[in-house]
Design a protein around this motif. Structure first.
Motif, PDB file in Angstrom:
ATOM      1  N   ASP A  74      32.644  -3.074  -8.215  1.00 33.74           N
ATOM      2  CA  ASP A  74      32.739  -4.508  -8.548  1.00 33.74           C
ATOM      3  C   ASP A  74      33.229  -5.299  -7.339  1.00 33.74           C
ATOM      4  OD1 ASP A  74      31.922  -4.002 -11.128  1.00 33.74           O
ATOM      5  OD2 ASP A  74      33.925  -4.197 -12.019  1.00 33.74           O
ATOM      6  N   GLN A  77      30.408  -5.764  -4.879  1.00 30.11           N
ATOM      7  CA  GLN A  77      29.433  -6.719  -5.406  1.00 30.11           C
ATOM      8  C   GLN A  77      29.978  -8.150  -5.310  1.00 30.11           C
ATOM      9  OE1 GLN A  77      28.336  -6.027  -9.498  1.00 30.11           O
ATOM     10  NE2 GLN A  77      26.597  -7.419  -9.380  1.00 30.11           N
ATOM     11  N   SER A  80      30.121  -9.380  -1.705  1.00 28.64           N
ATOM     12  CA  SER A  80      28.765  -9.744  -1.302  1.00 28.64           C
ATOM     13  C   SER A  80      28.417 -11.145  -1.813  1.00 28.64           C
ATOM     14  CB  SER A  80      27.775  -8.706  -1.830  1.00 28.64           C
ATOM     15  OG  SER A  80      26.475  -9.044  -1.470  1.00 28.64           O
ATOM     16  N   HIS A  81      28.800 -11.436  -3.040  1.00 26.27           N
ATOM     17  CA  HIS A  81      28.571 -12.766  -3.612  1.00 26.27           C
ATOM     18  C   HIS A  81      29.328 -13.824  -2.817  1.00 26.27           C
ATOM     19  CE1 HIS A  81      28.330 -16.060  -6.471  1.00 26.27           C
ATOM     20  NE2 HIS A  81      29.654 -16.106  -6.511  1.00 26.27           N
TER      21      HIS A  81
END
Length: 151
Positions: A74, A77, A80-81
Protein backbone atom coordinates in the motif's frame (compact mmCIF):
# COMPACT_ATOMS: atom_id res chain seq x y z
CA UNK A 1 -0.08 22.28 16.95
CA UNK A 2 1.91 19.28 18.11
CA UNK A 3 4.35 19.71 15.22
CA UNK A 4 5.12 23.29 16.24
CA UNK A 5 5.54 22.23 19.86
CA UNK A 6 7.95 19.45 18.89
CA UNK A 7 9.85 21.50 16.31
CA UNK A 8 10.21 24.68 18.32
CA UNK A 9 12.23 27.13 16.25
CA UNK A 10 13.79 24.42 14.08
CA UNK A 11 14.08 25.24 10.40
CA UNK A 12 13.72 21.59 9.36
CA UNK A 13 11.70 18.71 10.78
CA UNK A 14 12.35 15.05 10.12
CA UNK A 15 9.54 12.59 10.64
CA UNK A 16 10.36 8.95 10.05
CA UNK A 17 6.96 7.44 10.81
CA UNK A 18 6.01 5.21 7.87
CA UNK A 19 2.33 5.47 8.80
CA UNK A 20 2.23 9.13 7.71
CA UNK A 21 2.35 8.40 3.98
CA UNK A 22 -1.44 8.58 3.48
CA UNK A 23 -1.31 12.20 4.65
CA UNK A 24 1.30 13.51 2.21
CA UNK A 25 -1.31 15.33 0.10
CA UNK A 26 -2.73 17.02 3.19
CA UNK A 27 0.76 17.88 4.41
CA UNK A 28 1.60 19.48 1.04
CA UNK A 29 -1.59 21.56 1.16
CA UNK A 30 -0.94 22.65 4.75
CA UNK A 31 2.75 23.37 4.22
CA UNK A 32 3.37 24.61 0.65
CA UNK A 33 7.16 24.58 0.99
CA UNK A 34 7.45 21.11 2.47
CA UNK A 35 9.41 18.42 0.65
CA UNK A 36 9.20 14.71 1.28
CA UNK A 37 12.06 12.27 1.15
CA UNK A 38 11.14 8.60 1.02
CA UNK A 39 13.53 5.75 1.51
CA UNK A 40 12.46 2.49 -0.05
CA UNK A 41 14.05 -0.92 0.02
CA UNK A 42 13.44 -4.40 -1.32
CA UNK A 43 9.95 -5.39 -0.19
CA UNK A 44 10.97 -8.67 1.46
CA UNK A 45 13.92 -7.06 3.26
CA UNK A 46 11.60 -4.32 4.46
CA UNK A 47 9.00 -6.81 5.69
CA UNK A 48 11.58 -8.88 7.49
CA UNK A 49 13.16 -5.83 9.13
CA UNK A 50 9.80 -4.53 10.39
CA UNK A 51 8.75 -8.01 11.55
CA UNK A 52 11.93 -8.45 13.58
CA UNK A 53 11.55 -5.03 15.25
CA UNK A 54 8.56 -6.12 17.34
CA UNK A 55 7.30 -2.60 17.95
CA UNK A 56 5.39 -2.32 21.20
CA UNK A 57 2.97 0.57 20.68
CA UNK A 58 2.84 1.29 16.98
CA UNK A 59 3.15 -0.38 13.61
CA UNK A 60 1.06 -3.36 14.70
CA UNK A 61 0.96 -4.46 11.05
CA UNK A 62 4.51 -5.70 11.64
CA UNK A 63 3.35 -8.52 13.92
CA UNK A 64 2.31 -10.58 10.90
CA UNK A 65 4.37 -10.94 7.72
CA UNK A 66 1.37 -10.86 5.37
CA UNK A 67 0.04 -7.72 7.08
CA UNK A 68 3.51 -6.20 6.82
CA UNK A 69 3.71 -6.97 3.10
CA UNK A 70 0.23 -5.53 2.54
CA UNK A 71 1.21 -2.36 4.44
CA UNK A 72 4.36 -1.82 2.37
CA UNK A 73 2.58 -2.68 -0.88
CA UNK A 74 0.00 0.00 0.00
CA UNK A 75 2.85 2.35 0.86
CA UNK A 76 4.50 1.86 -2.55
CA UNK A 77 1.18 2.32 -4.35
CA UNK A 78 0.37 5.49 -2.40
CA UNK A 79 3.85 6.97 -2.87
CA UNK A 80 3.48 6.33 -6.60
CA UNK A 81 0.18 8.23 -6.50
CA UNK A 82 1.72 11.16 -4.59
CA UNK A 83 4.63 11.19 -7.05
CA UNK A 84 2.19 11.53 -9.94
CA UNK A 85 0.67 14.59 -8.27
CA UNK A 86 3.64 16.18 -6.50
CA UNK A 87 6.72 14.62 -8.10
CA UNK A 88 8.88 17.72 -7.84
CA UNK A 89 8.34 17.81 -4.07
CA UNK A 90 9.13 14.14 -3.43
CA UNK A 91 12.51 12.45 -3.64
CA UNK A 92 12.66 8.68 -3.44
CA UNK A 93 15.97 7.07 -2.58
CA UNK A 94 16.61 3.41 -2.06
CA UNK A 95 18.07 2.05 1.12
CA UNK A 96 20.46 0.03 -1.00
CA UNK A 97 21.84 3.18 -2.71
CA UNK A 98 22.19 4.92 0.62
CA UNK A 99 24.25 2.02 1.99
CA UNK A 100 26.32 1.28 -1.13
CA UNK A 101 26.80 4.89 -2.32
CA UNK A 102 26.39 7.00 0.84
CA UNK A 103 28.21 10.13 -0.40
CA UNK A 104 26.46 10.33 -3.78
CA UNK A 105 23.08 9.60 -2.21
CA UNK A 106 23.61 12.14 0.56
CA UNK A 107 24.57 14.76 -2.04
CA UNK A 108 21.27 14.14 -3.90
CA UNK A 109 19.31 14.43 -0.67
CA UNK A 110 21.00 17.66 0.38
CA UNK A 111 20.53 19.16 -3.08
CA UNK A 112 16.85 18.23 -3.03
CA UNK A 113 16.52 19.97 0.34
CA UNK A 114 18.39 23.05 -0.97
CA UNK A 115 21.16 22.51 1.56
CA UNK A 116 24.90 22.68 1.20
CA UNK A 117 26.60 19.31 1.52
CA UNK A 118 29.77 18.54 3.40
CA UNK A 119 31.52 15.23 2.82
CA UNK A 120 31.70 14.49 6.57
CA UNK A 121 27.90 14.50 6.74
CA UNK A 122 27.57 11.38 4.60
CA UNK A 123 26.27 8.44 6.62
CA UNK A 124 29.07 6.08 7.57
CA UNK A 125 27.31 3.89 10.13
CA UNK A 126 25.22 1.91 7.64
CA UNK A 127 26.16 -1.64 6.75
CA UNK A 128 25.04 -3.87 3.92
CA UNK A 129 24.15 -6.78 6.25
CA UNK A 130 20.44 -5.94 5.89
CA UNK A 131 20.55 -5.95 2.09
CA UNK A 132 19.28 -9.27 0.75
CA UNK A 133 18.78 -10.62 4.27
CA UNK A 134 15.50 -12.16 3.17
CA UNK A 135 17.44 -14.78 1.18
CA UNK A 136 18.38 -16.45 4.47
CA UNK A 137 14.67 -16.95 5.19
CA UNK A 138 13.35 -18.19 1.84
CA UNK A 139 11.71 -21.26 3.37
CA UNK A 140 9.97 -19.23 6.07
CA UNK A 141 8.99 -16.53 3.59
CA UNK A 142 7.68 -18.94 0.94
CA UNK A 143 4.00 -18.40 1.89
CA UNK A 144 4.52 -14.64 1.84
CA UNK A 145 6.29 -14.74 -1.52
CA UNK A 146 3.44 -16.86 -2.92
CA UNK A 147 0.85 -14.42 -1.52
CA UNK A 148 2.70 -11.44 -3.03
CA UNK A 149 2.85 -13.12 -6.44
CA UNK A 150 -0.95 -13.50 -6.36
CA UNK A 151 -1.53 -9.81 -5.65
Amino acid sequence: SALKADAGSARYVVDTMPSNFPYIGLIFRAFPKVKVLTCQRHLLDNCLYAYFQRYQHANTYSYNLQDTAAFFADYHQMISHWNSLFGDRILTQTYEDLVIHPVDTAKKIFKFCDLDFKEEWAPTHLTDKEIGRWHAYTDELAPLIEWLEQQ
